[in-house]
Each structure stands twice: as C-alpha cells, then as structure tokens.
Design an enzyme around this catalytic site. Sequence first.
Site, PDB file in Angstrom:
ATOM      1  N   ASP A  51       1.040  -1.399  -0.011  1.00 46.34           N
ATOM      2  CA  ASP A  51       0.083   0.034  -0.049  1.00 46.34           C
ATOM      3  C   ASP A  51       0.739   1.356  -0.025  1.00 46.34           C
ATOM      4  OD1 ASP A  51      -2.583  -0.953  -0.157  1.00 46.34           O
ATOM      5  OD2 ASP A  51      -2.832  -1.427   1.937  1.00 46.34           O
ATOM      6  N   GLY A  52       1.962   1.353   0.673  1.00 47.58           N
ATOM      7  CA  GLY A  52       2.913   2.487   0.675  1.00 47.58           C
ATOM      8  C   GLY A  52       3.347   2.644  -0.813  1.00 47.58           C
ATOM      9  N   ASN A 124      -3.614  10.099   1.877  1.00 47.21           N
ATOM     10  CA  ASN A 124      -3.808   9.433   3.232  1.00 47.21           C
ATOM     11  C   ASN A 124      -3.922  10.551   4.086  1.00 47.21           C
ATOM     12  OD1 ASN A 124      -4.171   6.835   2.686  1.00 47.21           O
ATOM     13  ND2 ASN A 124      -2.435   5.951   3.697  1.00 47.21           N
ATOM     14  N   ARG A 135       6.495  13.716  25.271  1.00 45.77           N
ATOM     15  CA  ARG A 135       5.650  15.049  25.956  1.00 45.77           C
ATOM     16  C   ARG A 135       4.393  15.104  24.945  1.00 45.77           C
ATOM     17  NH1 ARG A 135       6.714  19.155  22.191  1.00 45.77           N
ATOM     18  NH2 ARG A 135       8.828  19.052  21.172  1.00 45.77           N
ATOM     19  N   ASP A 154      -0.709  13.344  21.944  1.00 46.87           N
ATOM     20  CA  ASP A 154       0.525  13.129  21.136  1.00 46.87           C
ATOM     21  C   ASP A 154       0.562  13.721  20.001  1.00 46.87           C
ATOM     22  OD1 ASP A 154       1.469  11.592  23.464  1.00 46.87           O
ATOM     23  OD2 ASP A 154       1.225   9.487  22.529  1.00 46.87           O
ATOM     24  N   ALA A 166      -6.222   3.815   7.268  1.00 43.53           N
ATOM     25  CA  ALA A 166      -4.774   3.792   7.863  1.00 43.53           C
ATOM     26  C   ALA A 166      -4.422   4.226   9.377  1.00 43.53           C
ATOM     27  CB  ALA A 166      -4.019   4.420   6.829  1.00 43.53           C
ATOM     28  N   SER A 168      -5.474   6.772  10.893  1.00 46.98           N
ATOM     29  CA  SER A 168      -6.708   7.267  11.639  1.00 46.98           C
ATOM     30  C   SER A 168      -7.387   6.035  12.119  1.00 46.98           C
ATOM     31  CB  SER A 168      -7.626   8.112  10.553  1.00 46.98           C
ATOM     32  OG  SER A 168      -8.708   8.691  11.254  1.00 46.98           O
TER      33      SER A 168
END
Length: 268
Positions: A51-52, A124, A135, A154, A166, A168
């Site tokens: 897929d990449g 994407n 942090r 994050d 993907a 999400s």
Amino acid sequence: MKIVIIPNKSSEETAELALEVEKRLKALGAEVSSDESEIDVSDCVIAVGGDGTTLSIAKRASLAGKPTLGINAGRLGFMSGVEKNELELLSELTEGKYNIEERMMLKARLERKGKVVGEYHCLNDAVISRGEFARLIDITVECEGRHVSGTRADGMIVSTPTGSTAYSMAAGGPVVSPDTSCFIVTPICPHSLVNRSIVFSSDKELEVFVSSDLSHKAFLSIDGENAIPFDSESKIIISKSEYKAKLIKIKPDNFYEILNSKILERRN
C-alpha cells in the site's frame, strides 16, 4: 498503450514480480517503461508493491492526471487493484476493460508569520505530532475562524476517506467510504476521556495551531513521507486539494468487500 511500471525498489521479490508484469504487458502489445520521468506521457502507471508504494505512486501520478494500477506484492494491499497471483487480469488493462475510481486528496499549507513556507498534497493524511520527544502538545483546531477543539495529545491526524483505514483507524477514527468528500480529524492518545474524531465537509477550511511546554516545536508528516518541523508561530491550513488520485479497478469488488476481506476478517 504506454505504461510506466514502478516497483518497490527495496524488495528483490517485488523487482522479480515487476519484470514478470513487464513481460506480460509486452506480450499483450503494450509499450512499457520503468522511467519515472515518462509518467507525464504515459497512459497509466503500475505500482508494484504494498500500500505504501501504491500510495506514493498514485499521488505522484495524480499530479500529472494519470491513473494508477496497484499490483499487490505486500501483505495487505488495500489500495491495490490486482493481486500478484492475478496477472492474467492485465489483459483487461490493455483492452481498456476497467474503471477509474477517483479519490479525494487534501492540501496542507504551512504558514509562518503570514508567509507560506510549504504546500503539500496528501492522499492518506497529514499528521501533526510531537516527534520523538516524550511529551504532550496542545493542538487547537479552528474552522472558518471558529474554535472547534483544543486537545492535549501526542498528536492529531487529518485524513482523507482513503486514509480513514490507515493511521486514523488505528487511532480510533471511523472508517469512511472513499467516495465521500470529507476530512476526518482524529487525536492521537489524547489526555482526555471525551475527545473523539470529528468529520468535516471537504468544502471547509481548517486551521491547526500547536504549542508545547518545551521547545515549541512539533512536526508535520505528509503521508508518512515527510517530517517538517514547525513551531507556535506557525499554522497549518487544511483544504481540499485540486488534484484527485485515480485508481484503476479491474475487478468488480467494492470498498465494503475489500474492507471485509483485507481488514475485518483478518481480525476475526
């Protein structure tokens, strides 16, 4: 028919598969090239890999208005139109017996002190993150000048419907059919019990601001390919891209069948 074949160059197995694809296409009378500079004068592009690879090539081809066929040589192949054991279907390509599925893309514009310092197109997602530092960062989202959310997390994912399956989805976002035109905004590990994804119509324009307690730097990642630093004096403006990715579909299966066979059923 002129076709450019671009494989995942890091895999020997994929390189062998690309050679087999080239051999079969030439036998079918196609003119074949592996020169990426010829995408502009080709009829279509074939991406051989996972897929990449398909994502990267389809986005590049979209800027030239060319369609892409993904041949899956990876594990998932959610964006692929053909599996590596289905190369007989290449005759459908050369005979023009296929459909083109258009996918919405988003545009992320990075501004600093009112000046545009970068403009990027995503198939994407655009991901705002803290980078490698342990942090949290404070992320504010506005839509049409109105406050939408302020999140300590994050990071934040702004995805297209294509990207909804993907990063999400892994972060808890909804799965959205790729024929929908919208943005999905999903926080990454929010320091809250109530933060959830928000779906916006793609005719809206979003503005994203970030601040943190340390160096005031975060990173913008475009489809997982870039890591662009920015600070509290910058903002990211998200809008619908003027480009659309065009994926060649030879088989009759639809999004929901692919979703079940490649994602949902693998989890059961």
